[in-house]
Scaffold this active site. Structure first.
Site, PDB file in Angstrom:
ATOM      1  N   GLY A  32      -4.828   2.720  12.811  1.00  0.00           N
ATOM      2  CA  GLY A  32      -4.862   1.321  12.402  1.00  0.00           C
ATOM      3  C   GLY A  32      -3.873   0.526  13.208  1.00  0.00           C
TER       4      GLY A  32
ATOM      5  N   GLY B  88      -0.550  -1.619  12.942  1.00  0.00           N
ATOM      6  CA  GLY B  88       0.592  -1.950  12.097  1.00  0.00           C
ATOM      7  C   GLY B  88       1.184  -3.278  12.492  1.00  0.00           C
ATOM      8  N   GLY B  89       2.333  -3.563  11.960  1.00  0.00           N
ATOM      9  CA  GLY B  89       2.963  -4.849  12.192  1.00  0.00           C
ATOM     10  C   GLY B  89       3.189  -5.154  13.661  1.00  0.00           C
ATOM     11  CG  PHE B  90       6.293  -4.931  15.052  1.00  0.00           C
ATOM     12  CD1 PHE B  90       6.525  -6.269  15.304  1.00  0.00           C
ATOM     13  CD2 PHE B  90       6.794  -4.375  13.888  1.00  0.00           C
ATOM     14  CE1 PHE B  90       7.262  -7.037  14.430  1.00  0.00           C
ATOM     15  CE2 PHE B  90       7.533  -5.138  13.010  1.00  0.00           C
ATOM     16  CZ  PHE B  90       7.767  -6.468  13.280  1.00  0.00           C
TER      17      PHE B  90
ATOM     18  CE  LYS C 198       5.771   0.173  13.391  1.00  0.00           C
ATOM     19  NZ  LYS C 198       6.446  -0.169  12.157  1.00  0.00           N
TER      20      LYS C 198
ATOM     21  CG  ASP D  75       5.350  -7.011   5.661  1.00  0.00           C
ATOM     22  OD1 ASP D  75       4.685  -7.744   4.891  1.00  0.00           O
ATOM     23  OD2 ASP D  75       4.915  -6.601   6.741  1.00  0.00           O
TER      24      ASP D  75
END
Ligand SMILES: *[C@@H]1O[C@H](CO)[C@@H](O)[C@H](O)[C@H]1NC(C)=O
Ligand SMILES: *[C@@H]1O[C@H](CO)[C@@H](O)[C@H](O)[C@H]1NC(C)=O
Ligand SMILES: *[C@@H]1O[C@H](CO)[C@@H](O)[C@H](O)[C@H]1NC(C)=O
Ligand SMILES: *[C@@H]1O[C@H](CO)[C@@H](O)[C@H](O)[C@H]1NC(C)=O
Ligand SMILES: *[C@@H]1O[C@H](CO)[C@@H](O)[C@H](O)[C@H]1NC(C)=O
Ligand SMILES: *[C@@H]1O[C@H](CO)[C@@H](O)[C@H](O)[C@H]1NC(C)=O
Ligand SMILES: *[C@@H]1O[C@H](CO)[C@@H](O)[C@H](O)[C@H]1NC(C)=O
Ligand SMILES: *[C@@H]1O[C@H](CO)[C@@H](O)[C@H](O)[C@H]1NC(C)=O
Ligand SMILES: *[C@@H]1O[C@H](CO)[C@@H](O)[C@H](O)[C@H]1NC(C)=O
Length: 820
Positions: free
Chosen positions: A509, A511-513, A530, A627
């Site tokens: 997926g 992610g935020g960054f 990540k 978050d």
């Protein structure tokens, strides 16, 4: 039978007829008085004139033992007094009678006396049940004074008009002692009593130990129960005379049915009967939080539930054992930084505002002294450590000459305490407005340092990777900043191999960054990688922030960081792999939602709460996640939740409780109003996001955030309205509605709604949340309406534009906008 002997033939015959013709269980009522000629047998009841109070035989739940007791005539009947607490009758043929000289006795089926009130030597006694719940013995034709009264021998309940305390002449000590259990009224371990040492205090005992200190009376309330006056239906009094010291309360109207009870669970509760709902509502419950534990912070420590950690040292004091304090064991308390210097007369006082006064059992109290004289007296006496007004109206003087223990901060209703310090320790901090600015500067400074350190590590790591590090040796090569921060550094080649060169098939997926990939280290270990996207320039700080933060955190509800990898422009974090991915993939998917039955959902809620509590309070740092959302909750193979994605987390330091940011980051729908609109964040913003999560978990619906006009799109408003209408269960996700436990669901719903209340100060802390989730008795307050409630629409229209923007950017999981 005893009955026949005492009652004579005719009434007895009538009585047996009555028994035959009436239902087996309905007792017969014999007025409100007993005389030597008329006793009370099992099956009969006395009822007070106003029909509010009943005296008779009863069996507690789960036992056939018979007791004589007094109860409120409500349903379910509530026992407020038990006569033969320690002497149960095993069969239903006991009787209560009054002897010719006024002694009350209870006899069993063998006419053996099992309990007696002691002889009184009256000539013409009667016993009468009064409307206030008092059962009294007096001379028949004398009004006013009682020879004996049940109010002098309380069980576990204090009714209006009862005295809790001492007759100093006779030494009679009226106190409340809990039952052993709901089926055994014998005295249990918990006793609430007035302790006469020093300035008298209300104390809850557990055996011979103090469990909780209500504190000294301050003219209006007990110093340790600041919300005693919140409800204006009570009139409170504490009487201190030469021959008596007692506490007593009354209600403004006799129509209220109220009680104060020491529960067998060890809590003192003030309860009010609510006729409409036919239940007792809890108006006060003590001890209520960790700060109530008397030894929590030790001598000269001060407890504050809004702080993390909750204990700190009074100004001018430092932890006696810093090691223990760091390990969150503060019981050995604090020691002076500078010894007092009594002779040079340079000592002064620092004002500790709005607190529960320290233990007064060894202090002295003088009612006649004013505050100035009190201060002078304290300065003159070299062993004086602190002083305070005895009364909130500024009169009276309490002087402590011992260590100060069990102090806590209240947000309202506390008292000022003046603590003696050596001149050197009387810093500018004695002025509260100063300490705020200083804290602000300190936080700015700390954040600065943090950024500086991050950049430093970054360059350090860059230099480090020049000497190519083989994966085989990763255990010896650490991302090392300080001793306590070590993390394996992975080689880029290893990661490429593990993720099939970041194959699209391995992508989990976004992610935020940047993207997240699944991978496998060797044969065994599954990992999630990540990968910080190269284009995201802002991401570097956040990346290092996350590395630093999470490397230090260990909790079973936080995702575990296995290592990091930095090479060239690449920055990657290597996590343990969570086979069940994130919560949102279940929750908002029609088919998979059914896999999350209620028990699983409840475990997830609890796990998140525990993880968040750890971040807020128990970890060595104090961290705000900022978050929290369903896609950041990962699930392991047993569906245990783990909080992930610390890219936006912030560390709070010292006594700071809120920070302000220019850059509002987070995810719409989960952001608290004060953060979304004003950039103000605190632990309470995380609590808000948690509340949203809880409601999403219960309903299986996504909170789409603000929607000004329609009710429907806003999950929070919808949930709140349902709860208020008494239809809370309608919120429950249809796919699990057959697996739910109604009580637990409603409890969770209420907790969720308490968390999303508009004002941060109304929202509970995570420690309260954990307690509330754990408690099965639904005594939670009603939540006020949630943040972003549609009725406030008009005031929100002006900022609606930026919200629309937020909503559209929300397609990415992180929104970044310029704050105002
Ligand atoms: C006590 O009452 C029970 C029934 O309630 C009866 O069976 C028993 O015989 C009685 N005992 C005596 C000693 O009267
Ligand atoms: C009261 O009566 C009981 C017997 O009924 C007797 O044992 C007791 O001594 C009497 N007490 C007084 C003070 O007369
Ligand atoms: C109590 O007083 C009433 C009337 O005042 C009288 O009739 C009655 O005999 C008295 N009872 C006793 C036991 O003295
Ligand atoms: C205290 O007890 C004594 C002796 O029993 C009694 O005479 C006195 O009236 C009691 N004092 C109060 C205020 O009840
Ligand atoms: C409570 O009262 C009983 C009876 O007066 C007494 O024996 C006991 O010591 C009291 N307990 C406390 C904690 O004051
Ligand atoms: C303060 O309160 C005490 C008792 O609570 C009372 O005796 C005293 O008169 C009060 N003093 C003033 C100045 O109101
Ligand atoms: C309590 O208040 C009621 C009125 O609400 C009054 O009738 C009663 O006498 C009061 N009781 C005491 C002990 O002051
Ligand atoms: C004690 O607490 C339990 C659990 O909260 C409750 O069910 C029970 O009714 C309480 N007992 C009393 C006497 O208030
Ligand atoms: C200081 O106060 C304590 C407690 O009130 C008292 O016992 C002691 O005698 C006092 N010392 C002096 C020097 O006044």
């Amino acid at each position: 039978m005893v009955l026949f002997g005492k009652m004579g033939w005719l009434p007895a015959a009538l009585f047996s007829l009555f028994l035959i013709f009436s239902s087996h269980f309905s007792p017969s009522i014999v007025g409100d008085t007993l005389t030597p000629a008329r006793s009370l047998t099992d099956g009969q009841e006395l009822i007070s004139v106003g029909k509010k109070i009943v005296l008779g035989f009863f069996s507690p739940i789960k036992t056939n033992n018979r007791y004589v007791g007094i109860w409120y005539k409500i349903s379910p009947s509530t026992i407020v007094w038990v006569v033969n607490r320690r002497q149960p009758i095993s069969e239903r043929n006991g009787s209560l009678s009054i002897t010719a000289n006024g002694t009350l006795i209870i006899t069993d089926h063998n006419s053996k006396t099992i309990w007696s009130s002691g002889s009184l030597g009256l000539a013409n006694p009667v016993a009468q049940l009064l409307d206030d719940g008092n059962f009294i013995v007096k001379e028949a034709n004398v009004s006013g004074s009682f020879a004996w009264q049940s109010f002098d021998y309380p069980s576990d309940t204090l009714l209006p008009g009862m005295k809790l305390g001492w007759n100093l002449t006779s030494g009679l000590n009226r106190n409340l002692t809990s039952w052993i259990s709901p089926s055994d009224p014998a005295p249990g371990p918990y006793t609430m009593a007035v302790d006469l040492h020093g300035d008298p205090q209300m104390i809850l005992w557990e055996g011979s130990d103090w469990l909780w200190r209500g504190g000294p009376w301050n003219g209006k309330i007990f110093s340790g129960i600041p919300d005693m006056l919140r409800y204006n239906i009570f009139i409170l009094a504490f009487v201190m005379k030469n021959d008596e010291v007692f506490y007593m309360y009354n209600t403004t109207s006799t129509s209220f049915i109220v009680r104060v009870t020491v529960n067998y669970t060890g809590v003192v509760q003030r309860l009010v009967w609510i006729d409409d709902s036919q239940m007792w509502s809890i108006y006060m419950s003590e001890p209520k939080d960790q700060c109530e534990h008397m030894t929590q912070c030790g001598a000269y420590g001060i407890c504050n539930m809004d702080d993390s950690p909750i204990c700190s040292c009074l100004q001018g004091f430092k932890p006696r054992s810093p090691t223990n304090w760091n390990l969150r064991d503060e019981k050995d308390g604090c020691a002076r930084m500078t010894e007092l210097d009594c002779r040079s007369r340079t000592d002064g006082f620092v004002t500790i505002k709005e607190v529960k006064l320290p233990d007064t059992s060894r202090s002295t109290m003088d009612r006649s002294m004013g505050l100035d004289e009190c201060r002078a007296t304290c300065l003159r006496n070299c062993s004086c450590t602190a002083y305070a007004s005895a009364d909130v109206n500024g009169t009276g003087c309490i002087i402590w000459t011992t260590e100060l223990t069990d102090i806590r901060v209240y947000s309202f209703g506390g008292q000022d305490l003046y603590v003696r310090l050596a001149a050197a320790d009387l810093g500018p901090g004695s002025d509260h407005s100063h300490s705020r600015t200083i804290a602000g500067i300190v936080v700015g400074f700390v954040v600065g340092i943090l950024l500086f350190v991050s950049v430093g590590i970054c360059t350090w790591i860059k230099r480090r990777r020049a000497g190519a590090i083989p994966f085989a040796g990763h255990r010896n090569n650490k991302c090392k900043e300080r001793k306590d921060w070590e993390l394996p550094l992975f080689d880029l080649g290893t990661i490429i191999a593990a993720t099939n060169n970041f194959s699209i098939k391995n992508k989990l997926g976004e992610g935020g960054f940047g993207p997240v990939y699944q991978g496998k280290l060797g044969e065994e270990q599954e990992i999630a990688v990540k990968r910080l996207s190269k284009t995201s320039a802002q991401g570097i700080d956040e990346f290092m922030n996350e590395v630093m933060l999470i490397a230090k955190l260990q909790h079973r509800n936080l995702v575990r960081l296995l290592g990091c990898c930095t090479q060239g422009e690449e920055r990657m974090l290597v996590y343990e792999y969570m086979p069940n991915k994130s919560l949102d993939t279940f929750l908002f998917d029609k088919d998979k939602a059914a896999l999350l039955d209620w028990q699983t959902r409840y475990n997830i809620i609890e796990g998140i709460a525990q993880g968040l509590l750890y971040l807020h309070r128990d970890s060595r740092l104090r961290i705000i996640h900022r978050d929290l959302k369903a896609s950041n909750i990962l699930l392991d193979e047993d569906m245990n939740p783990k909080i992930s994605d610390f890219g936006l987390a912030r560390i709070f330091r010292g006594d700071e409780t809120t920070l302000n940011t220019q850059r509002v980051v987070g995810t719409y729908g989960y952001m608290s109003p004060e953060y979304a609109m004003d950039g103000v964040f605190s632990v309470k913003s995380d609590v808000f996001s948690f509340g949203v999560l809880v409601l999403e978990i219960i309903s299986g619906k996504k909170n789409r955030g603000v929607s000004i006009s329609e009710h429907e799109g806003n999950l929070l408003a919808h949930a709140w309205s349902l709860l208020m209408e008494g239809n809370g269960l309608k919120l429950v996700d249809g796919s699990i509605s057959n697996s739910i436990s109604m009580v637990v669901v409603l409890n969770c719903l209420k907790v969720g709604l308490l968390c999303v209340q508009e004002h941060p100060k109304d929202r509970p802390t995570m420690s309260s949340v954990v307690l509330m989730l754990g408690s099965k008795n639904a005594s939670l307050p009603d939540p006020k309406h949630p943040g972003f409630f549609p009725t406030r629409a008009s005031s929100e229209v002006e900022s609606s534009k930026s919200k629309k923007e937020l909503d559209s950017i929300n397609k990415l999981s992180v929104t970044i906008v310029e704050g105002r």
